[in-house]
Structures are given as C-alpha cells and as structure tokens.
Design a protein around this motif. Structure first.
Motif, PDB file in Angstrom:
ATOM      1  N   LEU A   1       0.820  -1.216   0.000  1.00 17.15           N
ATOM      2  CA  LEU A   1       0.000   0.000   0.000  1.00 17.15           C
ATOM      3  C   LEU A   1       0.850   1.259   0.000  1.00 17.15           C
ATOM      4  CD1 LEU A   1      -2.163  -2.118   0.491  1.00 17.15           C
ATOM      5  CD2 LEU A   1      -3.041  -0.746   2.388  1.00 17.15           C
ATOM      6  N   SER A   2       2.022   1.193   0.608  1.00 19.81           N
ATOM      7  CA  SER A   2       2.902   2.364   0.677  1.00 19.81           C
ATOM      8  C   SER A   2       4.018   2.315  -0.363  1.00 19.81           C
ATOM      9  CB  SER A   2       3.516   2.478   2.080  1.00 19.81           C
ATOM     10  OG  SER A   2       4.259   1.314   2.409  1.00 19.81           O
ATOM     11  N   HIS A   3       3.976   1.336  -1.248  1.00 16.79           N
ATOM     12  CA  HIS A   3       4.996   1.166  -2.297  1.00 16.79           C
ATOM     13  C   HIS A   3       6.404   1.081  -1.707  1.00 16.79           C
ATOM     14  CE1 HIS A   3       2.374   1.423  -5.794  1.00 16.79           C
ATOM     15  NE2 HIS A   3       1.761   2.430  -5.206  1.00 16.79           N
TER      16      HIS A   3
ATOM     17  N   GLY B   1       3.695  -1.805  -9.436  1.00 18.61           N
ATOM     18  CA  GLY B   1       2.488  -2.505  -9.846  1.00 18.61           C
ATOM     19  C   GLY B   1       2.562  -3.978  -9.482  1.00 18.61           C
ATOM     20  N   GLU B   2       3.770  -4.550  -9.537  1.00 21.35           N
ATOM     21  CA  GLU B   2       3.939  -5.961  -9.181  1.00 21.35           C
ATOM     22  C   GLU B   2       3.461  -6.227  -7.753  1.00 21.35           C
ATOM     23  OE1 GLU B   2       4.821  -8.384 -11.067  1.00 21.35           O
ATOM     24  OE2 GLU B   2       6.065  -7.611 -12.702  1.00 21.35           O
ATOM     25  N   GLY B   3       3.707  -5.281  -6.867  1.00 18.62           N
ATOM     26  CA  GLY B   3       3.264  -5.449  -5.495  1.00 18.62           C
ATOM     27  C   GLY B   3       1.759  -5.588  -5.398  1.00 18.62           C
ATOM     28  N   PHE B   4       1.026  -4.819  -6.219  1.00 18.71           N
ATOM     29  CA  PHE B   4      -0.432  -4.888  -6.173  1.00 18.71           C
ATOM     30  C   PHE B   4      -0.966  -6.193  -6.763  1.00 18.71           C
ATOM     31  CE2 PHE B   4      -0.317  -0.647  -4.703  1.00 18.71           C
ATOM     32  CZ  PHE B   4      -1.560  -0.399  -4.129  1.00 18.71           C
ATOM     33  N   VAL B   5      -0.275  -6.743  -7.735  1.00 17.64           N
ATOM     34  CA  VAL B   5      -0.677  -8.042  -8.261  1.00 17.64           C
ATOM     35  C   VAL B   5      -0.500  -9.112  -7.180  1.00 17.64           C
ATOM     36  CG1 VAL B   5      -0.195  -9.806  -9.999  1.00 17.64           C
ATOM     37  CG2 VAL B   5      -0.177  -7.389 -10.638  1.00 17.64           C
ATOM     38  N   TYR B   6       0.572  -9.012  -6.422  1.00 20.71           N
ATOM     39  CA  TYR B   6       0.807  -9.945  -5.316  1.00 20.71           C
ATOM     40  C   TYR B   6      -0.260  -9.774  -4.238  1.00 20.71           C
ATOM     41  CZ  TYR B   6       3.548 -12.596  -1.854  1.00 20.71           C
ATOM     42  OH  TYR B   6       3.989 -13.526  -0.936  1.00 20.71           O
ATOM     43  N   LEU B   7      -0.595  -8.523  -3.907  1.00 19.04           N
ATOM     44  CA  LEU B   7      -1.659  -8.267  -2.936  1.00 19.04           C
ATOM     45  C   LEU B   7      -2.977  -8.845  -3.422  1.00 19.04           C
ATOM     46  CD1 LEU B   7      -2.755  -6.845  -0.366  1.00 19.04           C
ATOM     47  CD2 LEU B   7      -3.069  -4.801  -1.768  1.00 19.04           C
ATOM     48  N   GLN B   8      -3.253  -8.718  -4.719  1.00 20.38           N
ATOM     49  CA  GLN B   8      -4.483  -9.276  -5.279  1.00 20.38           C
ATOM     50  C   GLN B   8      -4.580 -10.773  -5.006  1.00 20.38           C
ATOM     51  OE1 GLN B   8      -5.116  -8.455  -9.452  1.00 20.38           O
ATOM     52  NE2 GLN B   8      -6.582 -10.107  -9.696  1.00 20.38           N
ATOM     53  N   SER B   9      -3.474 -11.498  -5.207  1.00 15.60           N
ATOM     54  CA  SER B   9      -3.482 -12.937  -4.941  1.00 15.60           C
ATOM     55  C   SER B   9      -3.817 -13.225  -3.482  1.00 15.60           C
ATOM     56  CB  SER B   9      -2.114 -13.542  -5.282  1.00 15.60           C
ATOM     57  OG  SER B   9      -1.829 -13.419  -6.658  1.00 15.60           O
TER      58      SER B   9
ATOM     59  N   THR C   1      10.988  17.029  -1.952  1.00 16.58           N
ATOM     60  CA  THR C   1      10.453  17.934  -0.937  1.00 16.58           C
ATOM     61  C   THR C   1       8.939  18.044  -1.072  1.00 16.58           C
ATOM     62  OG1 THR C   1      12.492  19.237  -0.912  1.00 16.58           O
ATOM     63  CG2 THR C   1      10.510  20.284  -0.024  1.00 16.58           C
ATOM     64  N   GLY C   2       8.228  17.757  -0.002  1.00 17.21           N
ATOM     65  CA  GLY C   2       6.785  17.993   0.032  1.00 17.21           C
ATOM     66  C   GLY C   2       5.909  16.919  -0.570  1.00 17.21           C
ATOM     67  N   VAL C   3       6.495  15.773  -0.985  1.00 13.98           N
ATOM     68  CA  VAL C   3       5.697  14.694  -1.574  1.00 13.98           C
ATOM     69  C   VAL C   3       5.982  13.397  -0.824  1.00 13.98           C
ATOM     70  CG1 VAL C   3       5.096  13.406  -3.660  1.00 13.98           C
ATOM     71  CG2 VAL C   3       5.798  15.811  -3.837  1.00 13.98           C
ATOM     72  N   TYR C   4       4.936  12.814  -0.267  1.00 13.34           N
ATOM     73  CA  TYR C   4       5.039  11.568   0.480  1.00 13.34           C
ATOM     74  C   TYR C   4       4.026  10.568  -0.065  1.00 13.34           C
ATOM     75  CZ  TYR C   4       7.853  13.989   4.000  1.00 13.34           C
ATOM     76  OH  TYR C   4       8.845  14.689   4.629  1.00 13.34           O
ATOM     77  N   TRP C   5       4.127   9.329   0.427  1.00 19.71           N
ATOM     78  CA  TRP C   5       3.099   8.347   0.101  1.00 19.71           C
ATOM     79  C   TRP C   5       2.472   7.854   1.383  1.00 19.71           C
ATOM     80  CZ3 TRP C   5       2.198   8.333  -4.940  1.00 19.71           C
ATOM     81  CH2 TRP C   5       1.150   7.523  -5.399  1.00 19.71           C
TER      82      TRP C   5
ATOM     83  N   VAL D   1       5.993   7.413   3.943  1.00 16.91           N
ATOM     84  CA  VAL D   1       7.349   7.373   3.424  1.00 16.91           C
ATOM     85  C   VAL D   1       7.550   8.528   2.438  1.00 16.91           C
ATOM     86  CG1 VAL D   1       6.638   5.785   1.586  1.00 16.91           C
ATOM     87  CG2 VAL D   1       9.031   5.843   2.277  1.00 16.91           C
ATOM     88  N   PRO D   2       8.735   9.183   2.437  1.00 15.26           N
ATOM     89  CA  PRO D   2       9.008  10.204   1.419  1.00 15.26           C
ATOM     90  C   PRO D   2       9.245   9.545   0.063  1.00 15.26           C
ATOM     91  CG  PRO D   2      10.941   9.864   2.786  1.00 15.26           C
ATOM     92  CD  PRO D   2       9.842   9.047   3.397  1.00 15.26           C
ATOM     93  N   THR D   3       9.074  10.296  -0.999  1.00 12.71           N
ATOM     94  CA  THR D   3       9.265   9.771  -2.348  1.00 12.71           C
ATOM     95  C   THR D   3      10.647  10.161  -2.875  1.00 12.71           C
ATOM     96  OG1 THR D   3       8.231  11.752  -3.275  1.00 12.71           O
ATOM     97  CG2 THR D   3       6.807   9.847  -2.868  1.00 12.71           C
ATOM     98  N   PRO D   4      11.190   9.381  -3.824  1.00 15.89           N
ATOM     99  CA  PRO D   4      12.504   9.716  -4.377  1.00 15.89           C
ATOM    100  C   PRO D   4      12.435  10.953  -5.256  1.00 15.89           C
ATOM    101  CG  PRO D   4      11.576   7.835  -5.514  1.00 15.89           C
ATOM    102  CD  PRO D   4      10.664   8.124  -4.364  1.00 15.89           C
ATOM    103  N   ASN D   5      13.481  11.681  -5.286  1.00 14.22           N
ATOM    104  CA  ASN D   5      13.530  12.945  -6.014  1.00 14.22           C
ATOM    105  C   ASN D   5      13.320  12.745  -7.512  1.00 14.22           C
ATOM    106  OD1 ASN D   5      15.646  15.139  -7.430  1.00 14.22           O
ATOM    107  ND2 ASN D   5      14.302  15.968  -5.869  1.00 14.22           N
TER     108      ASN D   5
END
Length: 340
Positions: free
Chosen positions: A111-113, A141-149, A265-269, A246-250
């Motif tokens: 959920l938090s990538h 996206g691969e993480g969400f396919v795994y969550l779907q299973s 700066t200023g963008v999180y998930w 979590v902060p996002t990569p620049n």
C-alpha cells in the motif's frame, strides 16, 4: 446565474484550448467544490468516429485502480480479516522462492509502495526485491498483483467480485468494473498514442489490481468523495490511509538502485494515495497505453477533481486544470514532471 454561466464558459474555453494545444482528443472530468459536484465532458471518444465524450463515457482508470484495491484491504483490516503487517506469503505463498526477502512483504509495504519490487518485471529488471521491504519508496504494480493474490485467497472470490461487493455497490458506482462488460461497448473511450493513432481496445477478462479498472468520471468521483469522507472505513483506517508513511525519491517514482536516492520535498506516500502534507491534499495518476488519468483532492475544503483523458499526452494538461480548479503550490506536479 449569468456570472455562473460566464464562469463555466471561461472554464470550458480554457479546457478546450488545453486539449487542442496538447492534442488530447477527449476528456471527462468530475469536479467537487465545497458541497457542489458536477461532471463535464469535452472532445471525442475516438478521432475515427468523432463520437462525443459525455458524462457516461467509460474510460480506463489505469493506476487509479490501485486506491480502490487499497480501500478493500483497509476494510478487511477493519474487519479483523487482514493484518496489514503479516507477510502476504502466508496467504499467497512465496512471491520469489529464491528471494527470502520477498517472503517478508506485507500489505502495508504494498500500500505504501515500499516492497522493494520493480514497477513491472522485464528482461533487464527481473522480479525480485531490490532493497529490504519497508525501508523506502519505489512504486510497484507488481506489489499490487501480489496483494491481489492474497486478497483473493483470503476472501475466496476473484478481485472483481470482492470490489463490487465492498466498494462499487455500497457507493452506487454502477458503471465500474475491473473486468470488461459488453455494456461498455456503446460508450467507451478509445486510447490514442502520442502520434494520435488509436490503440487497440483493452477489454480485460481477468481483473488486475494495478490497472484494469474501467469506470466513468462520475463513478470515480463518488469514490474520491468517499475517500475524503472516510466512508466505509473506521475512523482509524480513514485517518491511516491519509497519513504520510514514506518520502518519495527525487524526481521519479521508481528507484531500485542499492544506494537510497535523495527524497522529494513535500511529496510523500500514504497507504494508497500520494500526499502533499503541506497543502493537505492527496493525489494519484494513471497511464495505460493511450489512456491517462489524474486525481487531486483536499478533504478539508471538500475540493477535488478526477480527470480521464484518452491520450498518452493527457497528463500534459493536468497543470492547466489544477491552475483553474485547485490553484497554489502542488509539489506532486513537479515530482511527476508535469510543469506548465
């Protein structure tokens, strides 16, 4: 009344000019301002037929599929059926048997990538974890396919059934589905590539949690309003998925290198949405071949918009839309490379 008509005319002219300058054939947009809501439609569903977009036109939501699946996961957590911090391997089996770290991936990581997985596997980037799950952000996206299973194993139903029962039916989203419906044929938008060529129509017969949702601007607007209101969730869960995790990569959304990159700066998930904590907004974007989408919302003011565009170039007009509907500083736009 005259001022309202004048305001709408100015807005319509502005949107039409944005679409023309970016070569975007069609757009459907849901707008919420305070207590009012409306759906506006512009352009055509296909440059070949010239059939107009209307408020009931079905678009591919692309990655806007993901927050809907997150909502289901949070409901299951509310019900005590899903532990967000339990390894998904206990429900879905090992993702990569020769990669022990992948067996530690949890729903919270997805959920938090922060799974450490690539967005999508390919010959140069095989499926494995590239950093310890939970340590930092890299969109997957691969993480969400795994969550779907895992969700399908837990619920005993395919994802499209689970989502219909837990989200679409309660919210009255009657024109939404993770699999193709024949009823979509008469009023579906066709994707267009960067040269304006029409893409083959995507008609999924199996749900994909990461990108297969088909819906309308009005239907997805109902979901965004529900997200702002915390509908169908406990107070704790409604608060949780809007809290920065979590902060996002620049300057990018995928970052698999071994050395952690600088952060934006200023963008999180959060858990399902991108967040701009300083201006208290949540956002998400989507891109399938020939289709693009964007959401931006401010719960405190109940202001939001959902935009669906039938072009690979559609995200180019998002800053111009934001300028008119939700002006101000939005670091998410620069993070995604969307600047006017």
């Amino acid at each position: 009344m005259r001022n309202l008509r004048s305001k709408k005319k100015i807005f319509d002219t502005h949107i039409s000019e944005l679409m023309k300058s970016a070569s975007v054939p069609g757009l459907s947009i849901f707008i919420a301002e305070g207590g009012s809501e409306e759906i506006r439609a512009f352009g055509v569903r296909s440059i070949e037929t010239g059939a107009p977009v209307n408020s009931a036109t079905v678009f591919e939501a692309a990655s806007l599929s993901k927050p809907v699946v997150v909502h289901v996961a949070l409901q299951l957590a509310d019900d005590g059926k899903l532990d967000l911090d339990e390894p998904l391997s206990r429900l879905a089996g090992p993702l990569v048997p020769l990669d022990p770290a992948s067996a530690t991936i949890t729903a919270r990581h997805v959920l938090s990538h922060t799974t450490g997985l690539p967005n999508w596997r390919h010959s140069d980037v095989p499926l494995r974890t590239y950093f310890p799950p939970g340590s930092r952000f890299s969109y997957s996206g691969e993480g969400f396919v795994y969550l779907q299973s895992a969700l399908e194993s837990l619920a005993g139903d395919p994802l499209d059934v689970i989502v219909r029962r837990r989200v679409f039916e309660p919210l009255g989203m009657r024109s939404s589905s993770f699999i193709w419906r024949d009823s979509f044929n008469d009023n579906a938008a066709f994707g267009h590539d960067r040269e304006g060529n029409i893409e083959d129509k995507f008609k999924p017969d199996r749900a994909n949690a990461a990108f297969s949702l088909h819906t309308t601007a009005g239907d997805y607007g109902k979901f965004v309003v529900a997200a702002m209101d915390g509908a169908l969730l406990s107070e704790r869960a409604a608060r949780l998925w809007m809290e920065p995790q979590v902060p996002t990569p620049n300057g990018r959304f995928e970052a698999l290198e071994s050395t952690p990159p600088d952060t934006e700066t200023g963008v999180y998930w959060g858990l399902g949405w991108g967040l701009e904590p300083d201006v208290k907004t949540f956002f998400h974007w989507g891109a399938n071949p020939g289709m693009t989408s964007f959401v931006l919302a401010t719960p405190a003011g109940r202001n939001a918009f959902v935009a669906f565009m039938n072009s690979d170039l559609g995200l180019n007009i998002v800053p111009g839309i934001v300028e008119r509907i939700m002006p101000g500083q939005h670091p998410a736009l620069s993070w995604l490379g969307l600047s006017r």
